[in-house]
Structures are given as C-alpha cells and as structure tokens.
Design an enzyme around this catalytic site. Structure first.
Site, mmCIF file in Angstrom:
data_model
loop_
_atom_site.group_PDB
_atom_site.id
_atom_site.type_symbol
_atom_site.label_atom_id
_atom_site.label_comp_id
_atom_site.label_asym_id
_atom_site.label_seq_id
_atom_site.Cartn_x
_atom_site.Cartn_y
_atom_site.Cartn_z
ATOM 1 N N ASP A 65 0.856 -1.189 0.000
ATOM 2 C CA ASP A 65 0.000 0.000 0.000
ATOM 3 C C ASP A 65 0.894 1.241 0.000
ATOM 4 O O ASP A 65 1.667 1.447 0.926
ATOM 5 C CB ASP A 65 -0.869 -0.053 1.259
ATOM 6 C CG ASP A 65 -1.820 1.116 1.331
ATOM 7 O OD1 ASP A 65 -2.351 1.487 0.283
ATOM 8 O OD2 ASP A 65 -2.018 1.658 2.427
ATOM 9 N N THR A 98 -3.140 5.069 -3.961
ATOM 10 C CA THR A 98 -2.107 5.867 -3.282
ATOM 11 C C THR A 98 -0.758 5.720 -3.978
ATOM 12 O O THR A 98 0.032 6.656 -3.995
ATOM 13 C CB THR A 98 -1.977 5.441 -1.813
ATOM 14 O OG1 THR A 98 -1.941 4.022 -1.747
ATOM 15 C CG2 THR A 98 -3.125 5.946 -1.007
ATOM 16 N N THR A 99 -0.491 4.543 -4.556
ATOM 17 C CA THR A 99 0.770 4.363 -5.295
ATOM 18 C C THR A 99 0.667 5.102 -6.625
ATOM 19 O O THR A 99 1.576 5.822 -7.026
ATOM 20 C CB THR A 99 1.027 2.864 -5.568
ATOM 21 O OG1 THR A 99 0.709 2.132 -4.399
ATOM 22 C CG2 THR A 99 2.461 2.614 -5.932
ATOM 23 N N ASP A 400 -8.862 -0.529 2.348
ATOM 24 C CA ASP A 400 -8.842 -0.032 0.967
ATOM 25 C C ASP A 400 -10.119 -0.420 0.223
ATOM 26 O O ASP A 400 -10.683 0.390 -0.511
ATOM 27 C CB ASP A 400 -7.630 -0.592 0.210
ATOM 28 C CG ASP A 400 -6.410 0.299 0.393
ATOM 29 O OD1 ASP A 400 -6.448 1.125 1.316
ATOM 30 O OD2 ASP A 400 -5.431 0.171 -0.353
#
Length: 532
Positions: A65, A98-99, A400
């Site tokens: 994550d 998020t990446t 998530d």
C-alpha cells in the site's frame, strides 16, 4: 582598462549566479521528489512487488500500500515530504490509488524538468498543468459509466480490483463481498452521499487464516468475560450496562496508611468493604442489568475478585477493560449510555442485545454481542490470520476495499482499470493540444505523455515488454477501443471490462488532480529558507 573589464566580468558573474539559484533549487526539489516516486513505483499494480519495512524498534511491516510505505519511510527532503503528504491526501480522499498518485506526480515532475530545460517559464508550466488537469477530469467523467448502489455485481468487481494488488489477493473472493456488505449495512443506499468508516470496526485476532474473517452484525470484544468466578458465558435478551466507575473499595487520592490496633477493627474494615461492594452490585441488579461492561481504570482495579464473585452469583456477565476509545462505538451499537456514577445506574441507561455469548476462536475466546438495539448503524469485522504481518496487511486491504465502495457512494460512476483511462486521457489531451498554440501546447503535450507512466509501469511490473505493450495499447485506443487495457493475467491487451477490472471514477480523477496540484506547488518554489 583591464581592471574595469575584470570588474564588469565579476558583476556579470554575480548576476548569473542569482539566476542560477532558483534553477538549482527546482532541480534539487524535482530530483528528491522523483526519487520517492521511483522507490514506490515497483509496487504498482496486481503484479507489483511488496516492500518490507523495518522500524527502529525492530517491528517489521510487509505491505504493498503506497500510503503505508511512504508513511513509514523517513523522508528528510522537504519536497519529497510533499509526495508523502500527497499519498496521504489520496488515502483520505479516495482510499485507493495511493501508489498511482505518487507515480503520476513523479512522471509529471520528469516532464516539467524537460520543459524547464527548454527554457519555458515555471509559471507557464504550472498554469498549463492546472488547465490540463481540469480537462482530464472532464474527459474521465465523459468515459465513466454510472452505477447504482443496488448493482451488487459492480460493487464486488471494484472491491476485488482494489484487493488484487494486495498481499492477500488470493482471498479477494471472501474479502470483497464482506466489504460490500459492511458498507451497505451502515448506510441507507437511497439517500447516502458518504460513508463514515468509524461505523465499521475492524477487530484483529491472531489464529486461523484470513478465510475465517467474519462480518458480525453487532459487537465483538477480544477481552474474556470475568467468568472465572463461575459467572454466565451466554445470555439471551441481555440488558447491557456500561460503567465508568470502579467496583472496588474506595481509595484516597494520596498515599495513606491506616493503623489498626486490634482484630475487631480489621473485621470491621473487611465488613465495610463487603457491604460497600454488595451495595453497588445490588443497585446494578435492581436496574435489571445482565451484561456489565467496565471501562479500564488507571487509578485502581476497576473490579476486584469479591465483586466478580457477587456478580457471578447474581448471574451478571462481566466484560472488563473496555478501552476509552471504544466507548462511543459501543454506545452507538447497543444503544446504552455510559454511566459515570452509581446514582445514575437506572434502567433507561441500559442498552439491549438479543444474544451475548463467549465463543472459542482458536486458542482464545472472544465475546460476541448480536441483535443489538440499533441494527444497521454499525458492524464489526473480525479479521483472522496466522501471523501478525498477515493480519495487519489484511486490515489495510479491507480498509482499501471499504474506501473504494465509499468512493462509489460519493460519486456513483465506474471506469475501466488496467491503464486504460490513462492511455485514453493521453490520446485525448494530445488531440486537444493541437487546438492550442504557443507554450501551452508544449505543456499539454508533456502532460499527456507523462500519463503513460501508469500503463508503462504496469506492464514492466508484470514482466511484459513495456515499450511494445504501451505502443500496442496506444494503437488500440487510437482505433477507438476505449476500454482496451493491460491484462496482467494473460500478459496481453484485452478489453479490460471483460476481465472485470474496474475502479471508481473518484480514484482516477482525484489522483490526476492531486498529482497536478502537488507538481504545481513544487514548480512555484524557487528558494528554500531555513529558519533557526
């Protein structure tokens, strides 16, 4: 003459130095931020690698994550910290991607570096990027397909897409329905515009495997019941009381000694203590309470053995050491009110539950409270796992998945995944740039090219040839196949909707706009001043 010449030369140099400083600061900022993006790039997508993070205390985290990796990294450079904040912002706004957002930002910075080298002014780049980001959001909204919350299939697809890139991806068939049900239980699908994830409590318990993860309508306590004294382990139609005072002999605030001179006085003290505790227990029984939750106390024992003995005799189940943070959730779930003193222990302060029972899970026990008064306001998810690392990662993955469904509640539209929207954006923006003139056209084109980093990285992480794959993908999109994406499982390009790879619109729109915003602010910085 030579002297004056040398003098003017010196003046010329100092003037040049002055221009040089902002450029160097920008370069250093861009390099630092790009380094962060590069570090996290390999963990993008379903075939992305995981990172093992070791804290100074020796704790190890294994995660995929982006937000978690960046949060634990010790970043020193102020510009690189902006990317950490960026992934945090994406985590709050959308919860997933998020990446992606950091990788896009890194690619934009790469593009700005090239534009700066061409001699384009930073303000021009910054403004063009803002326009391009707005245009991108517009294009993405045009590509999306609306979705209703009653369409369970679509919700499941997007939740399992979010889980596919995680360590626990093999359990996505269990965790996706669980996440969808959890969200749909705490909202009213007809009117909801947001989901409060505090209504979904995730409880982690060692033992078993991730397959044993369970969704419970009601409450779960990991504490054992204070049933050592022979109290009940199962109560139906329970009246639940939550107390914040202690059931043990009172103590003074200061240290004190009571000097006793004979046995009679000692007996009297013991008798008084018994009487004092019995009095409290009788009052609790009188209010009709059958399950007693006791808040953790710092000052003294919240409950002593004698009180446990009396409560067990009166068939009252005791659950002690309730954390202060859990109190609000318990009150929302069971409808009870926290009771701070004995005088307020009245029947109307109690909550209700159909069944409270102690259940054996693996080697330890948990207490389940089901059929509470406000069913549908809160749910609990009991996460199981064979070791701490798996449980932590399952917890993050479920979070998530819940966030992805929350995105769909906020903005009810889906788009394809697998690098399809990014390539489509890139093509459309390039077409649009032909209608512009001057520097703006350059900047738009650079913005469009920078978006190709996502499909490029996806194919790179999946072990495909990135250049061939992205060229083929661009070709398919140019022929009008809007939903062609990289199929990582088969290692080729297919219509990604047939593979059920979908994501909420909000994830993509917020990723592009937040990344562009961060890059704009990094572009605007031309000096770093350190204060003492």
């Amino acid at each position: 003459m030579p002297a004056s010449n040398a003098n003017s030369g010196g003046g010329g140099r100092s003037e040049y130095q002055d221009k040089d400083k902002p450029t160097q600061i920008r370069k250093s900022n861009i390099t630092a931020a790009k380094a962060v993006a590069e570090a996290i790039r390999t963990s993008l997508g379903p075939r992305g690698m995981d990172k093992m993070i070791q804290s100074p205390g020796g704790d190890v985290t294994i995660t995929n994550d982006g937000a978690t990796i960046l949060k634990q990294m010790q970043v020193l450079h102020p510009a690189a910290k902006m990317l950490v904040e960026l992934s945090k912002a994406q985590d709050i706004e959308a919860g997933d991607g998020t990446t992606t957002v950091v990788v896009i930002a890194g690619s934009f910075l790469n593009a700005t570096e090239k534009l700066l080298d061409k001699g384009i002014h930073p303000t021009t780049i910054s403004e063009s990027f803002q326009k391009a980001a707005l245009k991108s959001v517009e294009i993405l909204e045009g590509m999306s397909t609306p979705v209703a919350l009653s369409d369970r299939e679509s919700l499941l697809k997007s939740a399992s897409t979010a889980l596919n890139s995680k360590v626990v991806s093999q359990y996505s068939s269990i965790l996706s329905p669980l996440s969808v049900d959890a969200v749909l239980k705490v909202i009213d699908p007809a009117t909801a515009t947001n989901v409060d994830l505090n209504d979904i409590k995730i409880i982690k318990k060692l033992g078993g495997t991730v397959e044993d993860t369970d969704l419970i309508d009601g409450l779960v306590f990991t504490q054992k019941t204070g049933g050592a004294a022979g109290g009940p382990h199962r109560i139906e139609k329970a009246k639940v009381g939550l107390i914040q005072f202690c059931i043990s002999p009172p103590k003074t605030d200061m240290d004190n000694n009571v000097i006793i001179s004979d046995y009679a006085q000692m007996d009297r003290i013991m008798k008084e203590e018994r009487q004092y505790i019995l009095n409290i227990v009788k009052q609790i029984k009188k209010a009709g309470c059958t399950v007693l939750l006791i808040q953790k106390s710092i000052l003294r024992d919240a409950i002593n053995d004698l009180a446990l003995h009396f409560l067990a005799k009166m068939k009252i189940m005791v659950i002690r050491d309730i954390e202060r943070e859990e109190i609000e959730f318990i009150c929302r779930s069971s409808g009870c009110k926290p009771i701070a003193s004995l005088d307020h222990f009245l029947p109307e302060m109690l909550g209700y539950a159909e069944l409270v029972e102690e259940v054996q899970t693996g080697t330890s026990k948990i207490v389940k409270m089901t059929g509470t008064a406000n069913v549908g306001k809160t749910v609990s998810v009991l996460v199981r796992g064979s070791n701490k690392l798996v449980i932590e990662e399952a917890d993050r993955s479920i979070h998530d998945a819940l966030c992805v469904i929350r995105c769909l509640v906020k903005k009810r539209a889906l788009i394809a995944g697998g690098g399809a929207p990014e390539i489509e954006l890139s093509l459309r923006l390039r077409e649009f740039s032909h209608t512009l003139s001057g520097m703006e056209q350059y900047c738009f084109r650079a913005f469009a090219d920078a978006l190709e980093v996502i499909p490029y990285t996806l194919s790179e992480n999946a072990g495909l040839n990135p250049i061939a794959t992205v060229t083929e993908l661009r070709n398919r999109h140019a022929q009008g196949e809007k939903t062609a994406g990289i199929n990582v499982r088969k290692g080729c390009i297919t219509n990604i909707l047939e593979e059920n790879v979908v994501q909420p619109l909000l994830v993509s729109t917020s990723a592009v706009s937040l990344a562009a915003e961060t890059v704009r602010s990094i572009m605007k910085i031309d000096d770093i001043v350190i204060t003492r």
